[in-house]
Design an enzyme around this catalytic site. Structure first.
Site, mmCIF file in Angstrom:
data_model
loop_
_atom_site.group_PDB
_atom_site.id
_atom_site.type_symbol
_atom_site.label_atom_id
_atom_site.label_comp_id
_atom_site.label_asym_id
_atom_site.label_seq_id
_atom_site.Cartn_x
_atom_site.Cartn_y
_atom_site.Cartn_z
ATOM 1 N N ASN A 262 0.801 -1.217 0.000
ATOM 2 C CA ASN A 262 0.000 0.000 0.000
ATOM 3 C C ASN A 262 0.839 1.274 0.000
ATOM 4 O O ASN A 262 1.996 1.280 0.451
ATOM 5 C CB ASN A 262 -0.898 0.055 1.259
ATOM 6 C CG ASN A 262 -2.009 -0.962 1.249
ATOM 7 O OD1 ASN A 262 -2.895 -0.929 0.406
ATOM 8 N ND2 ASN A 262 -1.974 -1.885 2.202
ATOM 9 N N GLU B 34 -3.147 -8.852 10.142
ATOM 10 C CA GLU B 34 -2.921 -7.767 9.179
ATOM 11 C C GLU B 34 -1.846 -8.213 8.190
ATOM 12 O O GLU B 34 -0.762 -8.630 8.593
ATOM 13 C CB GLU B 34 -2.481 -6.483 9.901
ATOM 14 C CG GLU B 34 -2.076 -5.341 8.995
ATOM 15 C CD GLU B 34 -3.182 -4.936 8.042
ATOM 16 O OE1 GLU B 34 -2.915 -4.911 6.825
ATOM 17 O OE2 GLU B 34 -4.308 -4.653 8.515
ATOM 18 N N ASP C 145 -2.279 -13.088 5.685
ATOM 19 C CA ASP C 145 -3.555 -12.917 5.006
ATOM 20 C C ASP C 145 -4.664 -13.492 5.876
ATOM 21 O O ASP C 145 -4.485 -14.532 6.529
ATOM 22 C CB ASP C 145 -3.522 -13.630 3.652
ATOM 23 C CG ASP C 145 -4.864 -13.599 2.945
ATOM 24 O OD1 ASP C 145 -5.210 -12.567 2.376
ATOM 25 O OD2 ASP C 145 -5.574 -14.631 2.998
ATOM 26 N N ASP D 192 -12.647 -6.435 8.826
ATOM 27 C CA ASP D 192 -12.475 -5.025 8.468
ATOM 28 C C ASP D 192 -11.306 -4.895 7.495
ATOM 29 O O ASP D 192 -10.450 -4.025 7.629
ATOM 30 C CB ASP D 192 -12.221 -4.197 9.732
ATOM 31 C CG ASP D 192 -12.288 -2.699 9.476
ATOM 32 O OD1 ASP D 192 -12.925 -2.296 8.499
ATOM 33 O OD2 ASP D 192 -11.677 -1.942 10.254
#
Length: 526
Positions: free
Chosen positions: A241, A326, A352, A371
């Protein structure tokens, strides 16, 4: 022989540079347009178009006089263009928002990706695609060896592309960033062209000056901010990211994986109740029939982020024993640095979510909170009937699944309805709660048939002065049951990107509108 070795090395480096540019392009666009399957499809497709056009034009060019000079002129030009991308690319993408929002208001994301690919990345890909036919001609000693030479060159180009795929992803982007990855491969191409020009003793000073400039850019400070119009506490990139941390009112902090849209995690120094989805999700532990505010419970957070839910849960429901999963280690590093997460808040696992559920040591949990997002879309493999079946296997007999969906679709067949009906096909009851005043919704799925009755009692009896009381009663009053339905997502068919496309465009338009308002306010204050 030496000449052919140099041409073979040129083939390898050109193939490597094409893939490096493509992968770096995805990271340059991701903070603005995301990295969904739609973005990748457009990027890959347009790069292939550019390479095909380059092959076609290069074949024509190879049959003309001066093939070798034309070849290295194209490589040199491609290197300069690629070196300019980290300097100008993000400004071109940002500026295009304004024009495209006016011309393509209903398909801004798709139009933006297409425009960015054509305006920024198409030219070097056409030039590098045109290099291949020229290299084939230059390496041919005679027509009897055409097949062998062409095969060797295409094999070398493919091997270069393989190297150019892995090096940016696992080495250069995580360590030196996207901008310097562009510059590194621009330098390699430039050096290849320089070798040719040194042999020919052509324009050596000019070529050397360009090479030294690229080296200086690579070694020196660069304007690497993607959100250059705002103040940030941190900007960086992980393997997965783009990461941005900003300050919020009251001394808080917010984490985002987009330059302008949404927050993945928020830090409240005094555990203030903000009315966000992670506080409404605290209703889930109270849906167990024998639960109370201080009852011990085991929670699993799939998509831990920077730990907002964990910190709020531990503060307001002190019986919580939490495990967080996470996939992005970069986010986990920020959780401790900026968001106050400590080992006492949760046992955190870097993995994962679906892979974690398949671990043999995974126990059963009273609450599972999903989430997890890819950009601002639910990853398809975490949205299917098969996945929720695996979640159900890890729920206690009175356990509760709660899912955050941040793309509330106004039509009946949107992502939220697909997820709710998919979960309803696995668990016996599902309740949908739309967060007041926002785009998020929560899907609660308890296993116990007495769950909702138990929660209603808890919410009614909750002390009025408690900060969570108004939120719990909103869930009690506004949540609606979801019945079985035909909208099912499976591992075989889960078009989450397409289900999200309309609302993604709306979010980008809203973000653009907010940017314009701030820009006008700033100009007025000058």
């Amino acid at each position: 022989m030496r000449r052919n070795l140099f041409l073979y090395a040129t083939t390898f480096i050109c193939g490597m540079a094409v893939m490096a540019v493509e992968l770096s392009a995805s990271r340059l666009m991701a903070p603005y347009y995301g990295s969904s399957m739609i973005t990748w499809t457009v990027l890959i497709g347009l790069v292939m178009v550019a390479l095909s056009l380059g092959n076609f034009l290069g074949g024509r060019l190879a049959d003309r006089p001066g093939t070798e000079e034309n070849l290295f002129a194209m490589i040199w030009t491609a290197s300069v263009w690629i070196a300019l991308i980290p300097l100008a690319g993000r400004y071109v993408i940002t500026a295009s928002f304004f024009l495209l929002a006016l011309v393509f208001p209903e398909s801004l994301l798709l139009a933006g990706v297409v425009f960015s690919c054509l305006a920024i990345f198409a030219v070097p890909c056409v030039l590098l695609g045109a290099a291949t036919p020229c290299l084939v001609k230059l390496c041919l000693p005679d027509l009897d060896r055409t097949g062998r030479v062409a095969g060797e060159l295409y094999a070398l180009s493919t091997v270069g592309s393989i190297v150019g795929t892995f090096v940016p992803t696992f080495l250069t982007i995580p360590t030196i960033g996207t901008a310097r990855t562009f510059l590194l491969f621009a330098l390699l191409l430039n050096l290849v062209a320089d070798v040719h020009y040194v042999r020919r003793a052509v324009q050596l000073k000019r070529r050397a000056a360009v090479t030294l400039l690229i080296v200086a850019l690579l070694a020196g400070p660069l304007p690497t901010s993607f959100a250059f119009w705002k103040t940030t506490l941190y900007e960086g990139e992980s393997v997965y990211n783009y990461l941005q941390v900003t300050a919020t009112e009251g001394g808080g902090r917010a984490l985002s994986t987009h330059v302008e849209i949404g927050h993945q995690s928020v830090f409240y120094p005094d555990h203030q109740v903000s009315g966000s989805y992670w506080e409404y999700a605290l209703a889930a532990p109270l849906m167990r029939p024998k639960a109370a505010s201080d009852t011990a419970w085991d929670g699993l957070i799939l998509g831990f982020g920077a730990g907002t839910f964990a910190r709020q849960a531990r503060y307001f429901l002190p019986g919580a024993h939490l495990t967080g999963v996470e996939i992005d280690g970069g986010i986990l590093a920020l959780a401790g640095q900026f968001f106050g997460v400590t080992p006492d808040d949760a046992r955190v696992v870097e993995d994962d979510a679906r892979a974690f559920l398949r671990r043999p040591d995974t126990r059963r949990y009273d609450v599972v909170f999903l989430d997890a997002f890819q950009d601002i879309t639910v990853p398809f493999h975490l949205s299917t009937r098969e996945f929720f079946g695996e979640v159900a296997d890890r729920l206690a007999t009175d356990g509760v699944l709660v899912v955050n969906v941040n793309l509330r679709f106004q039509g009946k067949d949107g992502l939220l309805e697909h997820l709710a009906q998919t979960i309803r096909g696995v668990l016996p009851a599902v309740y949908r709660f739309d967060i007041p005043g926002g785009l998020n919704s929560l899907v609660f799925a308890p296993r116990s048939p007495q769950a909702w009755e138990a929660f209603t009692r808890q919410a009614t009896a909750w002390p009025d002065r408690h900060p969570l009381a108004p939120l719990l009663r909103e869930v009690r009053d506004l949540a609606v049951p979801v019945g079985p339905g035909p909208l099912q997502l499976t591992d075989e068919v889960a078009p989450v990107e397409f289900l999200s496309q309309e609302i993604l465009d709306a979010l980008v338009r809203d973000g653009l509108r907010e940017m314009l308002v701030r820009a006008f306010e700033a100009a007025r204050d000058l």
